[in-house]
Design an enzyme around this catalytic site. Structure first.
Site, PDB file in Angstrom:
ATOM      1  N   TYR A  71       0.831  -1.214   0.000  1.00  0.00           N
ATOM      2  CA  TYR A  71       0.000   0.000   0.000  1.00  0.00           C
ATOM      3  C   TYR A  71       0.862   1.260   0.000  1.00  0.00           C
ATOM      4  O   TYR A  71       0.642   2.177  -0.777  1.00  0.00           O
ATOM      5  CB  TYR A  71      -0.925   0.000   1.229  1.00  0.00           C
ATOM      6  CG  TYR A  71      -1.970   1.086   1.164  1.00  0.00           C
ATOM      7  CD1 TYR A  71      -3.215   0.836   0.605  1.00  0.00           C
ATOM      8  CD2 TYR A  71      -1.698   2.375   1.628  1.00  0.00           C
ATOM      9  CE1 TYR A  71      -4.165   1.833   0.516  1.00  0.00           C
ATOM     10  CE2 TYR A  71      -2.643   3.373   1.547  1.00  0.00           C
ATOM     11  CZ  TYR A  71      -3.879   3.109   0.989  1.00  0.00           C
ATOM     12  OH  TYR A  71      -4.818   4.087   0.895  1.00  0.00           O
ATOM     13  N   PHE A 123      -6.504  19.860 -25.190  1.00  0.00           N
ATOM     14  CA  PHE A 123      -7.184  18.603 -25.477  1.00  0.00           C
ATOM     15  C   PHE A 123      -8.578  18.670 -24.846  1.00  0.00           C
ATOM     16  O   PHE A 123      -8.794  19.425 -23.900  1.00  0.00           O
ATOM     17  CB  PHE A 123      -6.368  17.440 -24.896  1.00  0.00           C
ATOM     18  CG  PHE A 123      -6.961  16.095 -25.187  1.00  0.00           C
ATOM     19  CD1 PHE A 123      -7.041  15.620 -26.480  1.00  0.00           C
ATOM     20  CD2 PHE A 123      -7.455  15.297 -24.158  1.00  0.00           C
ATOM     21  CE1 PHE A 123      -7.608  14.380 -26.740  1.00  0.00           C
ATOM     22  CE2 PHE A 123      -8.005  14.058 -24.418  1.00  0.00           C
ATOM     23  CZ  PHE A 123      -8.087  13.604 -25.709  1.00  0.00           C
ATOM     24  N   ASP A 124      -9.547  17.889 -25.350  1.00  0.00           N
ATOM     25  CA  ASP A 124     -10.933  18.095 -24.883  1.00  0.00           C
ATOM     26  C   ASP A 124     -11.126  17.868 -23.380  1.00  0.00           C
ATOM     27  O   ASP A 124     -11.840  18.621 -22.724  1.00  0.00           O
ATOM     28  CB  ASP A 124     -11.959  17.334 -25.736  1.00  0.00           C
ATOM     29  CG  ASP A 124     -11.659  15.850 -25.877  1.00  0.00           C
ATOM     30  OD1 ASP A 124     -10.707  15.386 -25.222  1.00  0.00           O
ATOM     31  OD2 ASP A 124     -12.364  15.158 -26.624  1.00  0.00           O
ATOM     32  N   ASP A 214       1.452  19.491 -21.415  1.00  0.00           N
ATOM     33  CA  ASP A 214       0.650  18.276 -21.563  1.00  0.00           C
ATOM     34  C   ASP A 214       1.491  17.338 -22.426  1.00  0.00           C
ATOM     35  O   ASP A 214       1.602  17.514 -23.635  1.00  0.00           O
ATOM     36  CB  ASP A 214      -0.689  18.618 -22.221  1.00  0.00           C
ATOM     37  CG  ASP A 214      -1.576  17.387 -22.397  1.00  0.00           C
ATOM     38  OD1 ASP A 214      -1.063  16.256 -22.303  1.00  0.00           O
ATOM     39  OD2 ASP A 214      -2.780  17.564 -22.647  1.00  0.00           O
ATOM     40  N   ALA A 216       1.544  14.036 -23.279  1.00  0.00           N
ATOM     41  CA  ALA A 216       1.077  12.709 -23.697  1.00  0.00           C
ATOM     42  C   ALA A 216       1.930  12.093 -24.819  1.00  0.00           C
ATOM     43  O   ALA A 216       2.194  10.901 -24.814  1.00  0.00           O
ATOM     44  CB  ALA A 216      -0.388  12.781 -24.127  1.00  0.00           C
ATOM     45  N   LYS A 257      -0.522   6.963 -23.798  1.00  0.00           N
ATOM     46  CA  LYS A 257       0.019   7.306 -25.121  1.00  0.00           C
ATOM     47  C   LYS A 257       1.499   6.920 -25.132  1.00  0.00           C
ATOM     48  O   LYS A 257       1.804   5.737 -25.208  1.00  0.00           O
ATOM     49  CB  LYS A 257      -0.188   8.795 -25.429  1.00  0.00           C
ATOM     50  CG  LYS A 257      -1.509   9.431 -24.963  1.00  0.00           C
ATOM     51  CD  LYS A 257      -2.740   8.798 -25.462  1.00  0.00           C
ATOM     52  CE  LYS A 257      -4.071   9.354 -24.986  1.00  0.00           C
ATOM     53  NZ  LYS A 257      -4.218  10.675 -24.459  1.00  0.00           N
ATOM     54  N   HIS A 449     -20.942  12.619 -29.111  1.00  0.00           N
ATOM     55  CA  HIS A 449     -20.386  11.633 -30.044  1.00  0.00           C
ATOM     56  C   HIS A 449     -20.343  10.215 -29.479  1.00  0.00           C
ATOM     57  O   HIS A 449     -20.342   9.253 -30.231  1.00  0.00           O
ATOM     58  CB  HIS A 449     -18.997  12.062 -30.542  1.00  0.00           C
ATOM     59  CG  HIS A 449     -18.019  12.373 -29.452  1.00  0.00           C
ATOM     60  ND1 HIS A 449     -18.079  13.536 -28.717  1.00  0.00           N
ATOM     61  CD2 HIS A 449     -16.974  11.673 -28.965  1.00  0.00           C
ATOM     62  CE1 HIS A 449     -17.088  13.535 -27.838  1.00  0.00           C
ATOM     63  NE2 HIS A 449     -16.415  12.416 -27.959  1.00  0.00           N
TER      64      HIS A 449
END
Ligand SMILES: *Cc1c(COP(=O)(O)O)cnc(C)c1O
Length: 475
Positions: A71, A123-124, A214, A216, A257, A449
């Site tokens: 843990y 990014f969204d 960001d 990724a 990614k 979507h």
């Protein structure tokens, strides 16, 4: 050698189930023509996303056996932390279960209502998490991104002049920090140059605004810098990545990614006080700070994946694979956004189906036809994803571009899989004049979507009239 081969061989394989065209016609209708509603096993080539879909290496699987599931203070955390610190150059490393968890935690500690956060393009999920804090996410993409055919090498760059105007108009005090997405995913996976990053940093520093990246697809971005930017060719991917992050105060990363993992992410930074605050809120929802919602074996897989993604053999193959797909599609009469990115190839559905107006969803038509003709699953990035529906008036707005993204999972598909995709796209191109538009039947209030349903505008056989098959594909 002219031929660039996949720098790996298979030890374990995953069978692909084949379906017939008439089966797929039924599957599409049952799914309301929404590919997110199609079962993965009914897909022949799945190019929906490159997120969490990588094939892991033998070293990653071996490392997972070493996963320490204690843990607190598990050995896997320290291996993970040391690898992130080594590659990214930040001392504080906080694991999270995926990129958006990093966003929610980070913005939760750092953004207040009325703030403004600029980026090349958010990014969204990044935008959604900033807006959920009552702040404003501002995109400042460079002007070159607006010409789909321009071969500008760094179409992911941020517009520095627009940034200066934003700071002047709104005041630096409203900008708690700035962001930069590398590569620019929402902007077509286009890279950002080292000089643009340095200039961005220089301007931000004069106003005491920190920069968070960001990250990724940091390795793919570093590869593009090495290959495309003057004076970078002799540097290693690792040293370029290190230089990129030397301009930043920290980064948020989705390890699904360029972490080459199926799940995971992290926040890395140098500010100990901010890190302490993030960890306090991490404990509330993600878990203890040495595992952050991941199991020890996930941390191991990411630590190895981050090392493997820096391999030039791998990155060269990945770039070649995207270019191969891009070349095949364009040669078969399917226009794509140029130059190709590394994680995906984007079909320009508007240029492809000029006879179908944006309001009739040409991107969704292309995505459905790729599935119908070849069982290929791609992702519409156009009016279905970004158009706005006003529930009161019923008015619909359209997106800036109608794209269909063919994302490339890491180390999963071979060149013959791409040959198949190219052939299927060629069938679409030959019969494209016969394709008609689609309409939305049902849509939820947000993120439509994923769950919207659609119907073809003219139905002869329950779906878009099929493009006639060229003789060569008649078998
Ligand atoms: C995928 C992605 C995210 C969000 O990460 P998840 O792991 O999907 O939550 C954030 N930014 C960029 C650029 C991404 O591509």
């Amino acid at each position: 050698m002219k031929t660039i081969i996949e720098p790996f061989r298979s030890k374990m394989v995953e069978p692909i189930k084949f379906t017939t065209r008439s089966q797929r016609m039924q599957i599409l209708a049952d799914a309301g023509y929404n590919l997110f509603q199609v079962k993965a096993e009914d897909v022949i080539i799945d190019l929906l996303t490159d997120s969490g879909t990588a094939a892991m290496s033998s070293e990653q699987w071996a490392a997972m056996m070493r996963g320490d599931e204690s843990y607190a203070g598990c050995a896997s955390y320290y291996r993970f932390r040391d690898k992130v610190a080594d590659i990214f150059g930040f001392s504080q490393v906080i694991p999270v279960h995926q990129g958006r968890a990093a966003e929610r935690l980070f913005f939760g500690c750092f953004v207040k209502p009325g703030d403004i956060v600029p980026s090349n393009t958010h990014f969204d999920t990044t935008r959604a998490n900033i807006e959920a804090r009552g702040a404003q996410a501002v995109d400042l993409p460079c002007v070159e991104v607006q010409s789909p055919d321009s071969d500008h090498p760094f179409k992911g760059n941020i517009d520095i002049q627009a940034l200066q105007e934003l700071i002047k108009a709104e005041g630096a005090h409203r900008i708690p920090f700035a962001m930069l997405t590398i590569t620019n995913n929402a902007g077509g996976g286009q890279p950002v140059s080292l000089s643009n990053i340095a200039e961005y940093r220089r301007v931000l520093r004069t106003h005491n605004i920190p920069l968070y990246v960001d990250a990724a697809r940091f390795a793919e971005n570093a590869y593009f810098i090495q290959r495309r930017e003057a004076g970078q060719m002799t540097k290693s991917i690792r040293s370029i990545a290190r230089e990129v992050f030397s301009h930043a105060d920290g980064c948020l990363m989705s390890a699904k990614k360029d972490g080459m993992a199926n799940m995971g992410g992290f926040i890395a930074l140098n500010d100990e006080q901010l890190a302490a605050k993030i960890k306090e809120s991490l404990i509330l929802t993600e878990g203890f700070p040495t595992y952050g919602g991941l199991s020890g074996r996930d941390l191991e897989a990411i630590a190895v994946g981050l090392e493997e993604v820096l391999s030039e053999d791998y990155l060269q193959y990945r770039e070649a694979a995207a270019r191969y797909l891009y070349n095949g599609l364009t040669e078969n009469g399917v226009p794509c956004i140029s130059p190709p990115a590394m994680h995906a190839v984007y079909i320009n559905a508007q240029a492809f189906l000029r006879h179908i107006p944006q309001s009739q969803l040409p991107g969704q038509v292309v995505a459905c036809q790729l599935y119908l003709e070849g069982g290929i699953r791609a992702c519409e990035i156009g009016t279905v994803m970004f158009g706005q529906h006003d529930p009161d008036t019923g008015a619909e707005s359209v997106a800036r571009q109608e794209l269909v993204r063919l994302a490339i999972p890491r180390r999963v598909y071979t060149q013959s899989h791409f040959d198949y995709v190219i052939e299927v796209a060629g069938i679409l191109a030959q019969g494209k004049e016969e394709l008609s538009g689609m309409r939305i039947v049902y849509q939820p209030p947000a993120l439509r979507h994923f769950t919207a349903t659609f119907a073809p505008l003219t139905t002869t056989k329950g779906c878009n009239p099929a493009p006639r098959r060229p003789a060569s594909a008649a078998v």
